[in-house]
Write an enzyme that holds these catalytic residues in place. Sequence first.
Site, PDB file in Angstrom:
ATOM      1  N   ARG A 216       1.266  -1.595  -0.218  1.00  0.00           N
ATOM      2  CA  ARG A 216       0.240  -0.026   0.252  1.00  0.00           C
ATOM      3  C   ARG A 216       1.072   0.935   0.252  1.00  0.00           C
ATOM      4  O   ARG A 216       1.540   1.223   0.687  1.00  0.00           O
ATOM      5  CB  ARG A 216      -1.559   0.181   1.084  1.00  0.00           C
ATOM      6  CG  ARG A 216      -1.727  -1.053   0.880  1.00  0.00           C
ATOM      7  CD  ARG A 216      -3.109  -0.896   1.954  1.00  0.00           C
ATOM      8  NE  ARG A 216      -4.135  -2.131   1.955  1.00  0.00           N
ATOM      9  CZ  ARG A 216      -5.021  -2.521   0.863  1.00  0.00           C
ATOM     10  NH1 ARG A 216      -5.000  -1.728   0.152  1.00  0.00           N
ATOM     11  NH2 ARG A 216      -5.741  -4.157   1.373  1.00  0.00           N
ATOM     12  N   ASP A 217       0.701   2.167  -0.910  1.00  0.00           N
ATOM     13  CA  ASP A 217       1.280   3.577  -1.226  1.00  0.00           C
ATOM     14  C   ASP A 217       1.185   4.147   0.408  1.00  0.00           C
ATOM     15  O   ASP A 217      -0.536   4.639   1.186  1.00  0.00           O
ATOM     16  CB  ASP A 217       0.434   4.881  -2.181  1.00  0.00           C
ATOM     17  CG  ASP A 217       1.149   6.033  -2.193  1.00  0.00           C
ATOM     18  OD1 ASP A 217       1.879   5.689  -3.373  1.00  0.00           O
ATOM     19  OD2 ASP A 217       2.219   6.433  -1.482  1.00  0.00           O
ATOM     20  N   ILE A 218       2.408   4.376   1.118  1.00  0.00           N
ATOM     21  CA  ILE A 218       2.110   5.797   2.153  1.00  0.00           C
ATOM     22  C   ILE A 218       1.269   6.662   2.071  1.00  0.00           C
ATOM     23  O   ILE A 218       0.943   7.223   3.057  1.00  0.00           O
ATOM     24  CB  ILE A 218       3.540   6.013   2.277  1.00  0.00           C
ATOM     25  CG1 ILE A 218       4.167   5.792   4.226  1.00  0.00           C
ATOM     26  CG2 ILE A 218       4.218   6.514   2.095  1.00  0.00           C
ATOM     27  CD1 ILE A 218       5.337   5.459   4.495  1.00  0.00           C
TER      28      ILE A 218
ATOM     29  N   ASN B 208       4.411   6.446 -13.902  1.00  0.00           N
ATOM     30  CA  ASN B 208       4.766   7.444 -14.079  1.00  0.00           C
ATOM     31  C   ASN B 208       6.222   7.434 -14.886  1.00  0.00           C
ATOM     32  O   ASN B 208       7.506   6.352 -14.059  1.00  0.00           O
ATOM     33  CB  ASN B 208       5.331   8.389 -12.499  1.00  0.00           C
ATOM     34  CG  ASN B 208       3.811   8.529 -12.308  1.00  0.00           C
ATOM     35  OD1 ASN B 208       2.535   8.824 -12.987  1.00  0.00           O
ATOM     36  ND2 ASN B 208       3.298   8.762 -10.895  1.00  0.00           N
TER      37      ASN B 208
ATOM     38  N   GLU C 155       9.248  10.052  -8.541  1.00  0.00           N
ATOM     39  CA  GLU C 155       9.395  10.562  -7.596  1.00  0.00           C
ATOM     40  C   GLU C 155      10.586   8.877  -6.824  1.00  0.00           C
ATOM     41  O   GLU C 155      11.807   9.556  -6.540  1.00  0.00           O
ATOM     42  CB  GLU C 155       8.654  10.415  -6.152  1.00  0.00           C
ATOM     43  CG  GLU C 155       7.876  11.928  -6.801  1.00  0.00           C
ATOM     44  CD  GLU C 155       6.986  12.536  -5.819  1.00  0.00           C
ATOM     45  OE1 GLU C 155       6.700  11.246  -4.632  1.00  0.00           O
ATOM     46  OE2 GLU C 155       6.058  13.134  -5.997  1.00  0.00           O
ATOM     47  N   VAL C 156       9.887   7.506  -7.270  1.00  0.00           N
ATOM     48  CA  VAL C 156      10.601   6.575  -6.739  1.00  0.00           C
ATOM     49  C   VAL C 156      11.299   6.058  -8.036  1.00  0.00           C
ATOM     50  O   VAL C 156      10.604   5.228  -8.625  1.00  0.00           O
ATOM     51  CB  VAL C 156      10.293   5.598  -5.892  1.00  0.00           C
ATOM     52  CG1 VAL C 156      11.026   4.568  -5.941  1.00  0.00           C
ATOM     53  CG2 VAL C 156       9.640   6.454  -4.439  1.00  0.00           C
TER      54      VAL C 156
ATOM     55  N   HIS D 110       7.513   1.316 -10.982  1.00  0.00           N
ATOM     56  CA  HIS D 110       5.595   0.964 -10.335  1.00  0.00           C
ATOM     57  C   HIS D 110       4.538   1.177 -11.157  1.00  0.00           C
ATOM     58  O   HIS D 110       4.486   1.476 -11.487  1.00  0.00           O
ATOM     59  CB  HIS D 110       6.064   1.239  -8.909  1.00  0.00           C
ATOM     60  CG  HIS D 110       6.155   3.109  -8.826  1.00  0.00           C
ATOM     61  ND1 HIS D 110       7.554   3.242  -9.061  1.00  0.00           N
ATOM     62  CD2 HIS D 110       5.158   3.420  -8.282  1.00  0.00           C
ATOM     63  CE1 HIS D 110       7.509   4.754  -8.546  1.00  0.00           C
ATOM     64  NE2 HIS D 110       6.480   4.921  -8.991  1.00  0.00           N
TER      65      HIS D 110
ATOM     66  N   HIS E 141       0.554   1.899 -10.075  1.00  0.00           N
ATOM     67  CA  HIS E 141       0.307   2.242  -9.589  1.00  0.00           C
ATOM     68  C   HIS E 141      -1.286   2.158  -9.285  1.00  0.00           C
ATOM     69  O   HIS E 141      -2.127   1.818 -10.668  1.00  0.00           O
ATOM     70  CB  HIS E 141       0.114   3.593  -9.166  1.00  0.00           C
ATOM     71  CG  HIS E 141       0.896   4.894  -9.398  1.00  0.00           C
ATOM     72  ND1 HIS E 141       1.375   4.919  -7.856  1.00  0.00           N
ATOM     73  CD2 HIS E 141       2.166   4.533  -9.593  1.00  0.00           C
ATOM     74  CE1 HIS E 141       2.243   6.177  -7.419  1.00  0.00           C
ATOM     75  NE2 HIS E 141       3.171   6.012  -8.520  1.00  0.00           N
TER      76      HIS E 141
HETATM   77  P1  5GP Z   1       6.409   7.511  -8.214  1.00  0.00           P
HETATM   78  O1  5GP Z   1       5.602   9.557  -8.257  1.00  0.00           O
HETATM   79  O2  5GP Z   1       7.261   7.923  -8.536  1.00  0.00           O
HETATM   80  O3  5GP Z   1       5.510   7.799  -9.317  1.00  0.00           O
HETATM   81  O4  5GP Z   1       4.863   6.889  -6.842  1.00  0.00           O
HETATM   82  C1  5GP Z   1       5.537   6.767  -6.033  1.00  0.00           C
HETATM   83  C2  5GP Z   1       4.976   6.808  -4.703  1.00  0.00           C
HETATM   84  O5  5GP Z   1       5.712   5.877  -4.115  1.00  0.00           O
HETATM   85  C3  5GP Z   1       4.094   7.528  -4.227  1.00  0.00           C
HETATM   86  O6  5GP Z   1       2.963   7.384  -4.478  1.00  0.00           O
HETATM   87  C4  5GP Z   1       4.052   7.979  -2.841  1.00  0.00           C
HETATM   88  O7  5GP Z   1       3.931   8.450  -2.101  1.00  0.00           O
HETATM   89  C5  5GP Z   1       4.890   6.257  -2.758  1.00  0.00           C
HETATM   90  N1  5GP Z   1       6.551   6.062  -1.475  1.00  0.00           N
HETATM   91  C6  5GP Z   1       7.499   6.933  -1.350  1.00  0.00           C
HETATM   92  N2  5GP Z   1       8.046   6.673  -0.585  1.00  0.00           N
HETATM   93  C7  5GP Z   1       7.053   5.562  -0.003  1.00  0.00           C
HETATM   94  C8  5GP Z   1       7.206   4.632   1.297  1.00  0.00           C
HETATM   95  O8  5GP Z   1       8.211   4.952   2.273  1.00  0.00           O
HETATM   96  N3  5GP Z   1       6.031   3.449   1.756  1.00  0.00           N
HETATM   97  C9  5GP Z   1       5.663   3.068   0.645  1.00  0.00           C
HETATM   98  N4  5GP Z   1       4.427   2.711   1.052  1.00  0.00           N
HETATM   99  N5  5GP Z   1       5.446   4.345   0.035  1.00  0.00           N
HETATM  100  C10 5GP Z   1       6.225   5.215  -0.412  1.00  0.00           C
END
Ligand code: 5GP
Length: 115
Positions: free
Chosen positions: A28-30, A86, A94-95, A99, A101
């Site tokens: 689950r997303d944080i 993304n 961001e990460v 992944h 979503h």
């Molecule tokens: P991006 O913007 O890279 O597509 O999405 C990264 C997602 O990772 C974001 O929705 C963010 O809330 C989630 N996220 C970032 N850090 C963590 C974490 O430590 N744990 C979890 N479960 N989700 C995270």
Amino acid sequence: MSTLFTKIIQGEIPADIVYQDDLVTAFRDINPAAPTHILIVPNKEIPTVNDLTEEDEQVAGHLFLVAKKLAEQEGVAENGYRLIVNCNKHGGQEVFHLHLHLIGGRSLGPMILRQ
Ligand code: 5GP
């Protein structure tokens, strides 16, 4: 150095893991954007969609099959949901560990914010 998501996959950082197999892990997303917001991540570190190669074809397809299964499990399959990947700066990534979503549980509105 391992990515944040590798640390989650390896259990070094806690997360609400909802599914794991040899190829992918889902948790689950944080910071959930909707009642269901799950990240489905290849266990292998692939930074972005741009880095996918032919040898990743199986894992890339598997992300979708796991998304389908989890959507059913979460009870959002029938009403519908959104799958988002993304990529890089304009995509809002961001990460940098690929992944998918899986977002659902409410009506999600227009696909993209128009300027
Ligand atoms: P991006 O913007 O890279 O597509 O999405 C990264 C997602 O990772 C974001 O929705 C963010 O809330 C989630 N996220 C970032 N850090 C963590 C974490 O430590 N744990 C979890 N479960 N989700 C995270």
